[in-house]
Design a protein around this motif. Structure first.
Motif, PDB file in Angstrom:
ATOM      1  N   ALA A  97       0.834  -1.204   0.000  1.00  0.00           N
ATOM      2  CA  ALA A  97       0.000   0.000   0.000  1.00  0.00           C
ATOM      3  C   ALA A  97       0.871   1.259   0.000  1.00  0.00           C
ATOM      4  CB  ALA A  97      -0.920  -0.008   1.217  1.00  0.00           C
ATOM      5  N   ALA A  98       1.952   1.245   0.781  1.00  0.00           N
ATOM      6  CA  ALA A  98       2.837   2.409   0.823  1.00  0.00           C
ATOM      7  C   ALA A  98       3.566   2.609  -0.500  1.00  0.00           C
ATOM      8  CB  ALA A  98       3.844   2.252   1.961  1.00  0.00           C
ATOM      9  N   LEU A  99       4.032   1.521  -1.089  1.00  0.00           N
ATOM     10  CA  LEU A  99       4.725   1.618  -2.371  1.00  0.00           C
ATOM     11  C   LEU A  99       3.789   2.083  -3.480  1.00  0.00           C
ATOM     12  CD1 LEU A  99       6.907  -1.625  -2.207  1.00  0.00           C
ATOM     13  CD2 LEU A  99       7.738   0.725  -2.156  1.00  0.00           C
ATOM     14  N   GLY A 100       2.514   1.731  -3.368  1.00  0.00           N
ATOM     15  CA  GLY A 100       1.543   2.119  -4.384  1.00  0.00           C
ATOM     16  C   GLY A 100       1.280   3.603  -4.457  1.00  0.00           C
ATOM     17  N   LYS A 101       1.711   4.356  -3.460  1.00  0.00           N
ATOM     18  CA  LYS A 101       1.511   5.816  -3.448  1.00  0.00           C
ATOM     19  C   LYS A 101       2.576   6.555  -4.249  1.00  0.00           C
ATOM     20  CE  LYS A 101      -0.613   5.620   1.148  1.00  0.00           C
ATOM     21  NZ  LYS A 101      -0.476   6.004   2.576  1.00  0.00           N
ATOM     22  N   HIS A 102       3.618   5.845  -4.669  1.00  0.00           N
ATOM     23  CA  HIS A 102       4.686   6.505  -5.412  1.00  0.00           C
ATOM     24  C   HIS A 102       4.265   6.726  -6.857  1.00  0.00           C
ATOM     25  CE1 HIS A 102       8.278   6.581  -2.681  1.00  0.00           C
ATOM     26  NE2 HIS A 102       7.400   5.928  -1.960  1.00  0.00           N
ATOM     27  N   ARG A 154       0.349  -6.644 -10.953  1.00  0.00           N
ATOM     28  CA  ARG A 154      -0.614  -6.639 -12.059  1.00  0.00           C
ATOM     29  C   ARG A 154      -1.351  -5.300 -12.146  1.00  0.00           C
ATOM     30  NH1 ARG A 154      -1.425 -11.991 -10.156  1.00  0.00           N
ATOM     31  NH2 ARG A 154      -3.233 -11.348  -8.925  1.00  0.00           N
ATOM     32  N   ARG A 155      -1.561  -4.650 -11.004  1.00  0.00           N
ATOM     33  CA  ARG A 155      -2.231  -3.340 -10.995  1.00  0.00           C
ATOM     34  C   ARG A 155      -1.287  -2.205 -11.372  1.00  0.00           C
ATOM     35  NH1 ARG A 155      -4.346  -5.487  -6.034  1.00  0.00           N
ATOM     36  NH2 ARG A 155      -2.886  -4.182  -4.856  1.00  0.00           N
ATOM     37  N   GLY A 156      -0.008  -2.495 -11.535  1.00  0.00           N
ATOM     38  CA  GLY A 156       0.952  -1.474 -11.894  1.00  0.00           C
ATOM     39  C   GLY A 156       1.430  -0.643 -10.719  1.00  0.00           C
ATOM     40  N   GLN A 157       1.210  -1.117  -9.487  1.00  0.00           N
ATOM     41  CA  GLN A 157       1.615  -0.361  -8.303  1.00  0.00           C
ATOM     42  C   GLN A 157       3.074  -0.594  -7.915  1.00  0.00           C
ATOM     43  OE1 GLN A 157      -1.716  -1.960  -5.849  1.00  0.00           O
ATOM     44  NE2 GLN A 157      -2.135   0.194  -5.374  1.00  0.00           N
ATOM     45  N   VAL A 158       3.585  -1.774  -8.189  1.00  0.00           N
ATOM     46  CA  VAL A 158       4.974  -2.115  -7.901  1.00  0.00           C
ATOM     47  C   VAL A 158       5.509  -2.974  -9.032  1.00  0.00           C
ATOM     48  CG1 VAL A 158       4.646  -2.061  -5.388  1.00  0.00           C
ATOM     49  CG2 VAL A 158       4.415  -4.236  -6.613  1.00  0.00           C
ATOM     50  N   ASP A 159       6.818  -3.048  -9.113  1.00  0.00           N
ATOM     51  CA  ASP A 159       7.478  -4.018  -9.984  1.00  0.00           C
ATOM     52  C   ASP A 159       7.943  -5.161  -9.084  1.00  0.00           C
ATOM     53  OD1 ASP A 159       7.096  -2.519 -12.253  1.00  0.00           O
ATOM     54  OD2 ASP A 159       9.102  -1.661 -12.285  1.00  0.00           O
ATOM     55  N   GLY A 160       7.023  -6.083  -8.817  1.00  0.00           N
ATOM     56  CA  GLY A 160       7.275  -7.099  -7.804  1.00  0.00           C
ATOM     57  C   GLY A 160       7.897  -8.374  -8.340  1.00  0.00           C
ATOM     58  N   VAL A 161       8.789  -8.941  -7.543  1.00  0.00           N
ATOM     59  CA  VAL A 161       9.401 -10.247  -7.807  1.00  0.00           C
ATOM     60  C   VAL A 161       9.345 -11.037  -6.511  1.00  0.00           C
ATOM     61  CG1 VAL A 161      11.456 -11.497  -8.579  1.00  0.00           C
ATOM     62  CG2 VAL A 161      11.028  -9.163  -9.414  1.00  0.00           C
ATOM     63  N   VAL A 162       8.935 -12.297  -6.593  1.00  0.00           N
ATOM     64  CA  VAL A 162       8.924 -13.171  -5.417  1.00  0.00           C
ATOM     65  C   VAL A 162       9.958 -14.263  -5.613  1.00  0.00           C
ATOM     66  CG1 VAL A 162       7.584 -14.750  -3.984  1.00  0.00           C
ATOM     67  CG2 VAL A 162       6.482 -12.707  -4.948  1.00  0.00           C
ATOM     68  N   LEU A 163      10.941 -14.312  -4.718  1.00  0.00           N
ATOM     69  CA  LEU A 163      11.922 -15.395  -4.712  1.00  0.00           C
ATOM     70  C   LEU A 163      11.495 -16.402  -3.653  1.00  0.00           C
ATOM     71  CD1 LEU A 163      15.253 -13.352  -4.923  1.00  0.00           C
ATOM     72  CD2 LEU A 163      13.901 -14.326  -6.795  1.00  0.00           C
ATOM     73  N   ARG A 164      11.173 -17.617  -4.082  1.00  0.00           N
ATOM     74  CA  ARG A 164      10.757 -18.656  -3.138  1.00  0.00           C
ATOM     75  C   ARG A 164      11.989 -19.443  -2.691  1.00  0.00           C
ATOM     76  NH1 ARG A 164       4.892 -20.704  -5.191  1.00  0.00           N
ATOM     77  NH2 ARG A 164       3.695 -19.241  -3.924  1.00  0.00           N
ATOM     78  N   LEU A 165      12.189 -19.451  -1.375  1.00  0.00           N
ATOM     79  CA  LEU A 165      13.414 -19.987  -0.808  1.00  0.00           C
ATOM     80  C   LEU A 165      13.136 -21.197   0.053  1.00  0.00           C
ATOM     81  CD1 LEU A 165      14.776 -16.598   0.593  1.00  0.00           C
ATOM     82  CD2 LEU A 165      14.896 -17.432  -1.773  1.00  0.00           C
ATOM     83  N   PRO A 166      13.952 -22.241  -0.059  1.00  0.00           N
ATOM     84  CA  PRO A 166      13.921 -23.322   0.921  1.00  0.00           C
ATOM     85  C   PRO A 166      14.704 -22.883   2.160  1.00  0.00           C
ATOM     86  CG  PRO A 166      15.618 -23.773  -0.682  1.00  0.00           C
ATOM     87  CD  PRO A 166      14.970 -22.466  -1.102  1.00  0.00           C
TER      88      PRO A 166
END
Length: 322
Positions: A97-102, A154-166
């Motif tokens: 939510a905070a990042l989406g304000k930029h 997908r909404r264009g609010q962030v350029d998100g990447v999820v790294l899934r870690l063991p």
């Protein structure tokens, strides 16, 4: 004219994983701000003390002015179910939510967990498009965070990447983790000059693992790769490693006489009996493959708790036989 130095904000930057990420980003030329709850030495970054549970994240972003945010914050051990949800899922909701304000999307790298998948079928590697069936509050809270990051992307609010870690392997492993408990017990036996006895839960599982140094390389690659945006990317060795062999290798690295008893009751319900990650997406998108050998990573774990001995040093041989 030289380009301005890129700025990174590492949430949880004073923790087990965060401090290594700060070092990697700094070495690569980033100006790094580490966010932590306590004032502790951070040699590779500027420290910003803030308790993210109650802090205004927009204020933290305004102070750091980053182009990259890495979320290495969160909790798993010795917390109530509600605290686990708040420190993982709720925190990410507030962060997004905070990042989406930029005015323009900012790169956000979320450190996810392989526990979002749950146990996999024996003999098969789990790819990122597998149906997630987490078996614990922690796994569900991390899955919720993953979904929040991808939805915001997908909404264009962030350029998100999820790294899934063991489970990660490296110096400073939390003392309540398996490797933290084993290395601490071995170090105590060395100090007291007695054989070690490890009483553990049944070591029948096969799981994937990840060296902390390789994690840091993966984060740096994800920060610099546009094609990673909007994706879940597995990191790991890409192998189902017998947990017992992991413990036995750490014991061998220590060079200390040790008896392993795996008859203790399990510490929780979040048991992954088989999990092997498909890491081909990381190779294709990030040019990333694991580099650090498992034994080398375990040697660093041992040296961190028993630096005077190193790996099987002659100075640490027992004064009596078992």
């Amino acid at each position: 004219m030289t380009a301005p130095q890129p700025r990174a904000l590492v949430l949880g930057g004073t923790g087990y994983l965060g401090h290594r990420l700060c070092a990697e980003l700094t070495a690569a030329g980033w100006s790094v701000v580490a966010v932590g709850r306590r004032s502790v030495p951070v040699t590779a970054a500027r420290l910003l003390v803030a308790d993210l549970a109650g802090a205004n994240i927009s204020d933290v972003l305004a102070e750091a002015q980053p182009s990259l945010v890495v979320n290495a914050a969160g909790g798993v051990w010795q917390l109530s179910d509600q605290e686990v949800v708040e420190s993982n899922a709720v925190l990410v909701d507030r962060l997004v939510a905070a990042l989406g304000k930029h005015p323009r999307p900012m790169r956000l790298i979320q450190l996810g967990s392989a526990k979002e998948y749950g146990s996999g079928p024996a003999g098969m590697a789990i790819a990122e498009d597998a149906v997630a069936r987490p078996g614990s509050v922690y796994g569900r809270s991390k899955l919720s965070a993953t979904r929040a990051v991808l939805a915001a992307t997908r909404r264009g609010q962030v350029d998100g990447v999820v790294l899934r870690l063991p489970t990660t392997i490296g110096p400073g492993s939390p003392h309540v983790s398996l490797l933290g408990m084993v290395s601490s017990a071995l170090a105590a036996a060395v100090r007291e000059s007695r054989p070690a006895v490890l009483r553990l839960f049944r070591l029948t599982a096969h799981q994937d693992f990840l060296a902390v140094d390789d994690l840091a390389r993966g984060v740096l690659a994800a920060a610099q790769t546009r094609e990673a945006v909007g994706r879940i990317i597995n990191l790991g060795y890409g192998e189902a490693i017998p947990v017992r062999s992991l413990v036995e290798t750490l014991v061998a690295v220590s060079g200390w006489p040790t008896e392993i008893l795996d008859d203790a009751p399990p510490s929780g319900t979040d048991r992954l009996e088989w999990q092997q990650l498909d890491i081909s997406t990381a190779a294709e998108l990030l040019g990333w493959t694991p580099r650090q050998q498992l034994r080398d990573a375990l040697t660093e774990v041992w040296a961190a708790v028993n630096p005077q001995c190193g790996a099987g040093s002659a100075d640490c041989r027992p004064t009596h036989s078992k």
